[in-house]
Design a protein around this motif. Structure first.
Motif, mmCIF file in Angstrom:
data_model
loop_
_atom_site.group_PDB
_atom_site.id
_atom_site.type_symbol
_atom_site.label_atom_id
_atom_site.label_comp_id
_atom_site.label_asym_id
_atom_site.label_seq_id
_atom_site.Cartn_x
_atom_site.Cartn_y
_atom_site.Cartn_z
ATOM 1 N N GLU A 272 32.851 43.446 33.655
ATOM 2 C CA GLU A 272 32.392 42.100 33.290
ATOM 3 C C GLU A 272 32.235 41.226 34.521
ATOM 4 N N VAL A 273 33.239 41.256 35.404
ATOM 5 C CA VAL A 273 33.172 40.442 36.620
ATOM 6 C C VAL A 273 31.979 40.865 37.483
ATOM 7 N N SER B 54 38.244 32.258 34.163
ATOM 8 C CA SER B 54 39.496 33.016 34.342
ATOM 9 C C SER B 54 39.389 34.006 35.502
ATOM 10 N N ARG C 174 42.789 35.198 37.200
ATOM 11 C CA ARG C 174 43.536 36.178 36.401
ATOM 12 C C ARG C 174 42.849 37.538 36.443
ATOM 13 N N LYS C 175 41.543 37.547 36.312
ATOM 14 C CA LYS C 175 40.807 38.808 36.312
ATOM 15 C C LYS C 175 40.874 39.482 37.684
ATOM 16 N N PRO D 208 40.915 48.640 29.338
ATOM 17 C CA PRO D 208 40.765 47.175 29.403
ATOM 18 C C PRO D 208 40.537 46.653 30.815
ATOM 19 N N ILE D 209 41.223 47.221 31.816
ATOM 20 C CA ILE D 209 41.029 46.741 33.189
ATOM 21 C C ILE D 209 39.637 47.120 33.687
ATOM 22 N N ARG E 5 37.050 47.337 31.809
ATOM 23 C CA ARG E 5 36.162 46.373 31.152
ATOM 24 C C ARG E 5 36.145 45.056 31.914
ATOM 25 N N THR E 6 37.315 44.613 32.327
ATOM 26 C CA THR E 6 37.400 43.355 33.083
ATOM 27 C C THR E 6 36.581 43.444 34.368
ATOM 28 N N SER E 7 36.726 44.539 35.093
ATOM 29 C CA SER E 7 36.005 44.691 36.353
ATOM 30 C C SER E 7 34.503 44.793 36.128
ATOM 31 N N VAL F 144 31.934 46.763 26.598
ATOM 32 C CA VAL F 144 32.575 45.454 26.617
ATOM 33 C C VAL F 144 32.128 44.660 25.389
#
Length: 309
Positions: free
Chosen positions: A69-70, A230, A233-234, A62-63, A65-67, A123
Motif C-alpha cells: 500500500e505504501v 499513518s 506507524r506503517k 498483513p505487513i 499488504r502495508t508495504s 489489499v
C-alpha cells in the motif's frame, strides 16, 4: 548581462543531461504492465454481483499488504512529482525531454502495481482508494528546493525506492509480485543513475554548493510517501520486518552514492564545502549508532515475541 546562477548551471550541465538521457534510452528496456498481472485470478467485486473484499482472500501477510500500500500510494502522487521536477528542470532541451520520459516511465509503476493488487485481492480496495484520494489531494511539496538540492534528493530517493520495491516483492513470497516489483525496481535504478551522474558533474562545476546540497538532503531526508495516512506507524512495521529500515538506508542508500561521488576524498573544497562535509561526517556517525540501536531493539523484540509464542 550576466546569467542567473541556476540558468548558467543548467546550460553548463546541458551536455551531461543529453548524454545521460541518450544512455538511458539505450539502457531502458521496453516492458508492458499488463504482462505482469495474473488476470486469470480476477473476479467481480460486490457491486457487480461478485464478492466484497475480505482479508482472507489476500495471499500476502498483513505487513506485506502495508508495504504494498505504501509503495503504491507513493507512486500514485506522480502528478505532484512531475510538477516539482518540471519546476526545477524546466521544459526546454534535454532537461525537458528527460522530465517527460521519466514521468512516462514512472506512470507504468502505479498502473501495474494497482492492477496486481486489485486482481489478486492482495489489499483492501476501499481503504486503498480512500487513501489515494487523501494523498493526491494533499499533494507533494518539495518546498521549492534549489536545483542542486533536487538532484541530490532524487538520487537518494530513487535508490531508496528501488530497494523498497525490491524488498517488498521478496517479502510477499508471491512470485508474480516479486517479478513485477523487480521490474519496477530496475526502472528506479536507471533513474537513480541518471540523477547520480548529474550530481557527479555538478561536483566538478560547483563543488562547494553541491557538497552543501548533498549534506542537506542526507540530513533532512524524508521519503516522498511521508504524507501517506499513518505513515509513521506503517514505516515502523516495514522497518520491523526488515523491508526498509535505518540500516538499509545507511548502508545501501546513502553510502553507495557517497562512495561513488568520492565525497570524503574530494580536494579543493572551500569553507562552505568543508563545513558541509564535516556536518555530513558527524551525521553519518550518529546515523550508524541509531541503526545499530534499532537492530538491537528489533532483535530483542523479536526474541520476546518468539518466547511468548
Amino acid at each position: 548581462m550576466a546569467l542567473e546562477p541556476t540558468t548558467r548551471l543548467m546550460l553548463d550541465l546541458e551536455s551531461t543531461v543529453e548524454e545521460n538521457l541518450n544512455r538511458h534510452l539505450v539502457s531502458a528496456k521496453e516492458w508492458m504492465p499488463h504482462e505482469y498481472v495474473p488476470w486469470s485470478e480476477g473476479r467481480n467485486f460486490a457491486d457487480l454481483g461478485g464478492e466484497a473484499w475480505d482479508p482472507e482472500q489476500s495471499k500476502v501477510s498483513p505487513i506485506a499488504r502495508t508495504s504494498l500500500e505504501v509503495n503504491l500510494l507513493t507512486e500514485d502522487n506522480l502528478p505532484s512529482y512531475h510538477r516539482e521536477i518540471e519546476r526545477a528542470f524546466g521544459r526546454d532541451g534535454a532537461w525537458g525531454t528527460w522530465v517527460h520520459r521519466w514521468t512516462a516511465e514512472e506512470g507504468r509503476h502505479g498502473i501495474a502495481i494497482r492492477d496486481y493488487l486489485l486482481v489478486t485481492r492482495a489489499v483492501d480496495p476501499v481503504e486503498l482508494e480512500r487513501a489515494r484520494m487523501q494523498v493526491m489531494q494533499t499533494g507533494y511539496d518539495s518546498g521549492d528546493k534549489p536545483l542542486l538540492h533536487v538532484m541530490a534528493y532524487v538520487s537518494f530517493q530513487e535508490l531508496a525506492t528501488r530497494l523498497s520495491h525490491r524488498n517488498t516483492g521478496k517479502y510477499t513470497e508471491d512470485p508474480f509480485c516479486e517479478k513485477l516489483l523487480a521490474r519496477v525496481a530496475t526502472d528506479e535504478n536507471l533513474h537513480m543513475v541518471f540523477y547520480r551522474n548529474l550530481v557527479t558533474a555538478s561536483l566538478q562545476l560547483q563543488p562547494d554548493e553541491m557538497m552543501r546540497a548533498i549534506t542537506d538532503e542526507v540530513v533532512g531526508f524524508a521519503m516522498p510517501g511521508h504524507i501517506i495516512p499513518s505513515f509513521v506507524r506503517k514505516a515502523a512495521l516495514i522497518a520491523k520486518a526488515g523491508i526498509y529500515d535505518l540500516r538499509i538506508h545507511h548502508d545501501d542508500v546513502i553510502w553507495p552514492l557517497l562512495r561513488h561521488w568520492k565525497v570524503f576524498e574530494l580536494e579543493g573544497l572551500g569553507e562552505v564545502g568543508e563545513t558541509a562535509r564535516d556536518e555530513l561526517a558527524k551525521f553519518l556517525e550518529n546515523l550508524e549508532a541509531q541503526a545499530s540501536r534499532f537492530e538491537d531493539r528489533r532483535a530483542a523484540m523479536l526474541e520476546r515475541e518468539a518466547s511468548r509464542r
